[in-house]
Enzyme design. Structure first.
Site, short mmCIF file in Angstrom:
data_model
loop_
_atom_site.label_atom_id
_atom_site.label_comp_id
_atom_site.label_asym_id
_atom_site.label_seq_id
_atom_site.Cartn_x
_atom_site.Cartn_y
_atom_site.Cartn_z
N LEU A 79 26.24 -6.05 92.66
CA LEU A 79 24.90 -6.54 92.35
C LEU A 79 24.06 -5.94 91.07
O LEU A 79 24.44 -4.94 90.75
CB LEU A 79 23.96 -6.32 93.66
CG LEU A 79 24.36 -7.31 94.87
CD1 LEU A 79 23.62 -6.92 95.93
CD2 LEU A 79 24.65 -8.76 94.41
N SER A 80 23.23 -6.79 90.64
CA SER A 80 22.19 -6.27 89.47
C SER A 80 21.47 -5.07 90.10
O SER A 80 20.95 -5.13 91.32
CB SER A 80 21.27 -7.31 89.00
OG SER A 80 20.39 -6.84 88.24
N GLY A 81 21.30 -3.70 89.65
CA GLY A 81 20.53 -2.81 90.09
C GLY A 81 21.38 -2.01 91.17
O GLY A 81 20.95 -1.10 91.64
N LYS B 189 26.23 0.22 88.80
CA LYS B 189 27.36 0.00 88.11
C LYS B 189 27.25 0.59 86.74
O LYS B 189 28.26 1.52 86.56
CB LYS B 189 27.60 -1.31 87.60
CG LYS B 189 27.76 -2.75 88.85
CD LYS B 189 28.23 -3.96 88.32
CE LYS B 189 27.00 -4.53 87.60
NZ LYS B 189 25.69 -4.53 88.33
N SER C 6 29.91 -9.68 87.48
CA SER C 6 31.23 -10.51 87.97
C SER C 6 31.29 -10.94 89.44
O SER C 6 32.19 -10.28 90.17
CB SER C 6 32.50 -9.52 87.57
OG SER C 6 32.43 -8.32 87.97
#
Lengths: 217, 217
Positions: free
Chosen positions: A31-33, A36, A121
């Site tokens: 997820l965003s945040g 990664k 992704s």
């Protein structure tokens, strides 16, 4: 061609294309945040220090160039071109976004570099297409999927770009985790607990790459 | 983050993204059969032997992946997707072909690698757009245009893929040099006489790269 070294450069000329050992593609998804990019950056720095050739593909070097938006392309290439090739956030655009990134990662891999990628992704199919392309050319070990598994509550509390808030307010549509699905990897090579410290997570990745023989360089 | 080396990997963790010296983009342009790929391959092999990180982008690694045709994309991604993103030989497609290659070359350059590219790239504007993008991020020396200047009679007599013959027979439209224009570079960094032996031409490129300080690696 002659194989004698020339006096000037001490280079031996070969006719054939040189053979390089392949690198691999280390594909971070989450997820965003989720962390990664932070983990991928830490892995990149560690590899650099170990003299292993690596490079991180992320929004910073992809979004303004290769996968630029129609708005970026239009002033230079015209409206029709921008509409066709520029990438927004529609389903087709997201699919092409991941396809192009996967192709670039594969080229880096072929060049002998460890290509790290850090993109949400969210779709299993898109990630698996990249895996197929990379492993078909190389081998099974050439694609390492890293699932950065961080509870959405933590991701949302970090919200470095304020995107979750905008999504909650309805200002962003199709935001992964809020009003668009995230399809978690079913059998990722590495499953990271995103609530742990970044150093520990990066080490897990480094240890895995060592275990499959990708850090011999 | 801690900057102490960890016992297990002897890695020092840094918070910031690592700084890499840039490579450069060595852009070969010329007619089909001019010898672009042959010279670029020889330069690539020479750099490899000198332990300079380099990689050659050419039709072999670009045409079937990143810049695949609609025919290649359709079975996997569907007809609509393939029509939009697949690249043929229309003007817009050629422009996007060079744009994507330029973006990948720039990423390789940013990663510290000497990116060699070997494509006809017949339009001055397309090449200059790549030059602008690469030098804007780096410096003037980061883009080296190599004009492989070979008389069309020689190119046509080589005709390794039989393309000139097909163009002469009208089976290929818009074939550069026959029924589509080739815009020669006006001020290329390197102007090669393509009738000379490949070793000599490759050496000219190596010598130039040395002279601008790109072979210190």
């Amino acid at each position: 061609m002659s194989k004698e070294p020339t006096e000037k450069t001490h280079v031996v000329w070969h006719k054939s294309t040189i053979e390089r050992p392949r690198g691999c593609v280390v594909w971070f998804t989450g997820l965003s945040g989720s962390g990664k990019s932070t983990v991928a950056n830490a892995v990149d720095a560690a590899l650099h220090q170990m003299n292993v050739s690596s490079y991180l593909l992320d929004g910073d070097n992809i979004r303004h160039g290769l996968n630029a938006s129609p708005e970026i392309l239009e002033p230079v290439h015209g409206a029709e071109f921008a509409k066709r090739f520029g990438l927004g956030f529609a389903a087709q655009d997201r699919e092409e976004n991941i396809r192009r990134i996967g192709c670039v990662a594969e080229i880096f891999c072929a060049s002998g570099t460890l290509a790290l990628t850090a993109f949400v992704s969210p779709y299993r199919r898109d990630r698996n297409l990249v895996r197929s392309a990379v492993t078909a050319t190389g081998g099974e070990k050439d694609f390492v999927e890293v699932y950065v598994d961080t509870p959405i509550e933590i991701c949302e509390s970090r919200d470095p770009k304020g995107l979750y808030q905008m999504a909650r307010e309805g200002k962003i549509k199709n935001f992964t985790g809020i009003n668009a699905p995230y399809e978690a990897p079913e059998n990722p090579e590495i499953h990271l607990d995103g609530s742990q410290p970044v150093e520990r997570l990066a080490m897990q990745v480094i240890d895995y790459l060592k275990s499959i023989g990708k850090l011999s360089g």
